[in-house]
Design an enzyme around this catalytic site. Structure first.
Site, PDB file in Angstrom:
ATOM      1  N   HIS A  68     -27.162  -8.811 -17.997  1.00 17.97           N
ATOM      2  CA  HIS A  68     -28.579  -8.441 -17.875  1.00 17.97           C
ATOM      3  C   HIS A  68     -29.090  -8.889 -16.514  1.00 17.97           C
ATOM      4  CE1 HIS A  68     -28.460  -7.643 -22.142  1.00 17.97           C
ATOM      5  NE2 HIS A  68     -28.114  -8.893 -22.395  1.00 17.97           N
ATOM      6  N   ALA A 115     -30.755 -13.475 -25.346  1.00 19.72           N
ATOM      7  CA  ALA A 115     -29.576 -13.280 -24.494  1.00 19.72           C
ATOM      8  C   ALA A 115     -29.936 -13.165 -23.019  1.00 19.72           C
ATOM      9  CB  ALA A 115     -28.822 -12.042 -24.956  1.00 19.72           C
ATOM     10  N   ASN A 136     -32.964  -5.991 -27.350  1.00 18.24           N
ATOM     11  CA  ASN A 136     -34.132  -6.794 -27.757  1.00 18.24           C
ATOM     12  C   ASN A 136     -34.605  -7.667 -26.594  1.00 18.24           C
ATOM     13  OD1 ASN A 136     -34.660  -6.351 -30.759  1.00 18.24           O
ATOM     14  ND2 ASN A 136     -32.445  -6.586 -30.678  1.00 18.24           N
TER      15      ASN A 136
HETATM   16  N1  LIG Z   1     -33.482 -11.391 -28.963  1.00 17.76           N
HETATM   17  C1  LIG Z   1     -32.272 -11.260 -28.424  1.00 17.76           C
HETATM   18  O1  LIG Z   1     -32.049 -11.578 -27.252  1.00 17.76           O
HETATM   19  C2  LIG Z   1     -31.162 -10.729 -29.244  1.00 17.76           C
HETATM   20  C3  LIG Z   1     -31.408 -10.209 -30.481  1.00 17.76           C
HETATM   21  N2  LIG Z   1     -30.388  -9.746 -31.245  1.00 17.76           N
HETATM   22  C4  LIG Z   1     -30.751  -9.188 -32.554  1.00 17.76           C
HETATM   23  O2  LIG Z   1     -30.684 -10.230 -33.527  1.00 17.76           O
HETATM   24  C5  LIG Z   1     -30.370  -9.663 -34.802  1.00 17.76           C
HETATM   25  C6  LIG Z   1     -29.179 -10.404 -35.403  1.00 17.76           C
HETATM   26  O3  LIG Z   1     -28.055 -10.278 -34.558  1.00 17.76           O
HETATM   27  P1  LIG Z   1     -26.574 -10.562 -35.099  1.00 17.76           P
HETATM   28  O4  LIG Z   1     -26.551 -11.786 -35.905  1.00 17.76           O
HETATM   29  O5  LIG Z   1     -25.663 -10.411 -33.965  1.00 17.76           O
HETATM   30  O6  LIG Z   1     -26.402  -9.284 -36.062  1.00 17.76           O
HETATM   31  P2  LIG Z   1     -25.281  -9.041 -37.170  1.00 17.76           P
HETATM   32  O7  LIG Z   1     -25.136  -7.562 -37.275  1.00 17.76           O
HETATM   33  O8  LIG Z   1     -24.088  -9.873 -36.923  1.00 17.76           O
HETATM   34  O9  LIG Z   1     -26.003  -9.579 -38.501  1.00 17.76           O
HETATM   35  C7  LIG Z   1     -27.161  -9.037 -39.026  1.00 17.76           C
HETATM   36  C8  LIG Z   1     -27.144  -9.274 -40.535  1.00 17.76           C
HETATM   37  O10 LIG Z   1     -28.429  -8.948 -41.071  1.00 17.76           O
HETATM   38  C9  LIG Z   1     -28.278  -8.162 -42.237  1.00 17.76           C
HETATM   39  N3  LIG Z   1     -29.469  -7.326 -42.334  1.00 17.76           N
HETATM   40  C10 LIG Z   1     -29.857  -6.335 -41.493  1.00 17.76           C
HETATM   41  N4  LIG Z   1     -31.054  -5.862 -41.872  1.00 17.76           N
HETATM   42  C11 LIG Z   1     -31.433  -6.568 -42.963  1.00 17.76           C
HETATM   43  C12 LIG Z   1     -32.580  -6.540 -43.822  1.00 17.76           C
HETATM   44  N5  LIG Z   1     -33.594  -5.666 -43.614  1.00 17.76           N
HETATM   45  N6  LIG Z   1     -32.635  -7.407 -44.860  1.00 17.76           N
HETATM   46  C13 LIG Z   1     -31.606  -8.269 -45.070  1.00 17.76           C
HETATM   47  N7  LIG Z   1     -30.504  -8.356 -44.312  1.00 17.76           N
HETATM   48  C14 LIG Z   1     -30.419  -7.502 -43.264  1.00 17.76           C
HETATM   49  C15 LIG Z   1     -26.969  -7.398 -42.061  1.00 17.76           C
HETATM   50  O11 LIG Z   1     -26.386  -7.091 -43.314  1.00 17.76           O
HETATM   51  C16 LIG Z   1     -26.114  -8.399 -41.270  1.00 17.76           C
HETATM   52  O12 LIG Z   1     -25.348  -9.230 -42.120  1.00 17.76           O
HETATM   53  C17 LIG Z   1     -30.095  -8.170 -34.543  1.00 17.76           C
HETATM   54  O13 LIG Z   1     -31.244  -7.405 -34.823  1.00 17.76           O
HETATM   55  C18 LIG Z   1     -29.791  -8.128 -33.047  1.00 17.76           C
HETATM   56  O14 LIG Z   1     -30.061  -6.871 -32.488  1.00 17.76           O
HETATM   57  C19 LIG Z   1     -29.097  -9.832 -30.830  1.00 17.76           C
HETATM   58  C20 LIG Z   1     -28.809 -10.333 -29.593  1.00 17.76           C
HETATM   59  C21 LIG Z   1     -29.812 -10.762 -28.672  1.00 17.76           C
HETATM   60  O1  LIG Z   2     -26.997  -9.901 -26.832  1.00 17.76           O
HETATM   61  C1  LIG Z   2     -27.307  -9.231 -25.826  1.00 17.76           C
HETATM   62  O2  LIG Z   2     -26.719  -9.322 -24.720  1.00 17.76           O
HETATM   63  C2  LIG Z   2     -28.484  -8.337 -25.856  1.00 17.76           C
HETATM   64  C3  LIG Z   2     -28.768  -7.749 -27.150  1.00 17.76           C
HETATM   65  O3  LIG Z   2     -27.925  -7.416 -27.951  1.00 17.76           O
HETATM   66  C4  LIG Z   2     -30.177  -7.541 -27.464  1.00 17.76           C
HETATM   67  O4  LIG Z   2     -31.022  -7.864 -26.617  1.00 17.76           O
HETATM   68  O5  LIG Z   2     -30.481  -7.039 -28.565  1.00 17.76           O
END
Ligand SMILES: NC(=O)C1=CN([C@@H]2O[C@H](COP(=O)(O)OP(=O)(O)OC[C@H]3O[C@@H](n4cnc5c(N)ncnc54)[C@H](O)[C@@H]3O)[C@@H](O)[C@H]2O)C=CC1
Ligand SMILES: O=C([O-])CC(=O)C(=O)O
Length: 271
Positions: A222, A124, A192
């Site tokens: 951000h 992000a 993250n």
């Molecule tokens: N690197 C980056 O810039 C960003 C990273 N993220 C991270 O990416 C990940 C996914 O984000 P979203 O799709 O928005 O989340 P979300 O909450 O929409 O989906 C996550 C899914 O993973 C499942 N889950 C969680 N832990 C699990 C496990 N140990 N085993 C199996 N299933 C599991 C949940 O049941 C849920 O369905 C999150 O950890 C979030 O914090 C989100 C935004 C930006």
């Molecule tokens: O999606 C975003 O803006 C940031 C976020 O949640 C993450 O870094 O985990």
């Protein structure tokens, strides 16, 4: 074509499955895993092509070329090492898991020893290209200021443990200031991006983070500021939150899809 498995069928997982399904990413979707059966079933139901199924991470490690983690830091801690030890590539979205230096080193060494790769998309945030280049010489400071609406921060361990109630907030309020190492533990689902920035060069301990809860905005904003031998860089991004998960910006899913396109493309453009 490479065979992909997806761990986590929330917003990002669904967008990735859809990009593979439509052919935008030239890959075969082997299967999906989520500890919510409902989420896994919903994704599979939305797909039109191929024959993906619900499967375990162990089956993915056995059969896939690449596993995409878009679930949680726990999932990274559980599956990144076995994947790397078995020569399977992994894309990691819950990058905060790498704040543990022993874990990060073990995964990196296992990947090197078994000829596999760990991909960390820019997620992000923007500016990772310039920061990585700048980090080849000396950096003197790296800081990230994250500004999110209250709904984008609600439920974070730091707020819960410190009994910080944001529900009646009227103006932008600084809720956290510290290192990236502390921030990704305190707000595991929110910053993250700070882990990704740390991995680009200055490290988790020296990368400074400020988190502002802002009831006056609807975007996830951000700001990255870097000083070093190269000069001075400032980047600001105003992200639309995803329609399904207000904590996550839409750009994070686009970045995961873009990284998959890069992995599967013979032309490699940009840092
Ligand atoms: N690197 C980056 O810039 C960003 C990273 N993220 C991270 O990416 C990940 C996914 O984000 P979203 O799709 O928005 O989340 P979300 O909450 O929409 O989906 C996550 C899914 O993973 C499942 N889950 C969680 N832990 C699990 C496990 N140990 N085993 C199996 N299933 C599991 C949940 O049941 C849920 O369905 C999150 O950890 C979030 O914090 C989100 C935004 C930006
Ligand atoms: O999606 C975003 O803006 C940031 C976020 O949640 C993450 O870094 O985990």
């Amino acid at each position: 074509m490479i065979k992909i498995g997806i761990i986590g069928c929330g917003f990002i997982g669904t967008q990735i499955c859809s990009a593979v399904d439509s052919g935008a990413v030239p890959a075969v979707l082997f299967g999906v895993f989520d500890f919510s059966d409902e989420k896994a079933n919903a994704v599979l139901k939305s797909l039109k092509s191929g024959n993906p199924k619900k499967c375990t991470p162990e089956e993915m490690i056995e059969s896939c070329d690449l596993i995409v983690e878009c679930a949680s830091q726990d999932a990274v801690l559980k599956y990144a090492l076995p994947a790397a030890e078995n020569g399977v590539d992994m894309m990691v979205l819950s990058v905060g898991a790498f704040q543990n230096p022993d874990f990060y080193q073990k995964v990196k060494e296992a990947a090197a020893a078994n000829n596999s790769k760990i991909y960390v998309p820019s997620g992000a945030i923007a500016g990772t290209d310039g920061l990585k280049s700048a980090a080849v010489a000396n950096l003197s400071s790296v800081s990230v200021t994250t500004r999110k609406p209250v709904s984008g921060l609600a439920g974070s361990p730091y707020l819960v443990e410190n009994s910080i109630d944001l529900s009646n907030l009227k103006e932008p309020t600084l809720v956290f200031e510290g290192s990236a190492a502390e921030a990704v533990v305190a707000f595991p689902k929110n910053v993250n991006v700070c882990a990704t920035i740390s991995l680009c060069g200055f490290g988790f301990e020296k990368t400074a983070v400020r988190i502002i809860a802002d009831p006056t905005i609807s975007e996830n904003i951000h700001e990255l500021e870097v000083f070093g031998d190269f000069g001075h860089m400032k980047m600001m991004i105003e992200n639309k939150p995803s329609p399904l998960n207000p904590k996550t910006s839409y750009l994070a899913a686009l970045s995961a899809v873009s990284t998959l396109k890069k992995i599967t493309d013979p032309m490699q453009i940009g840092v």
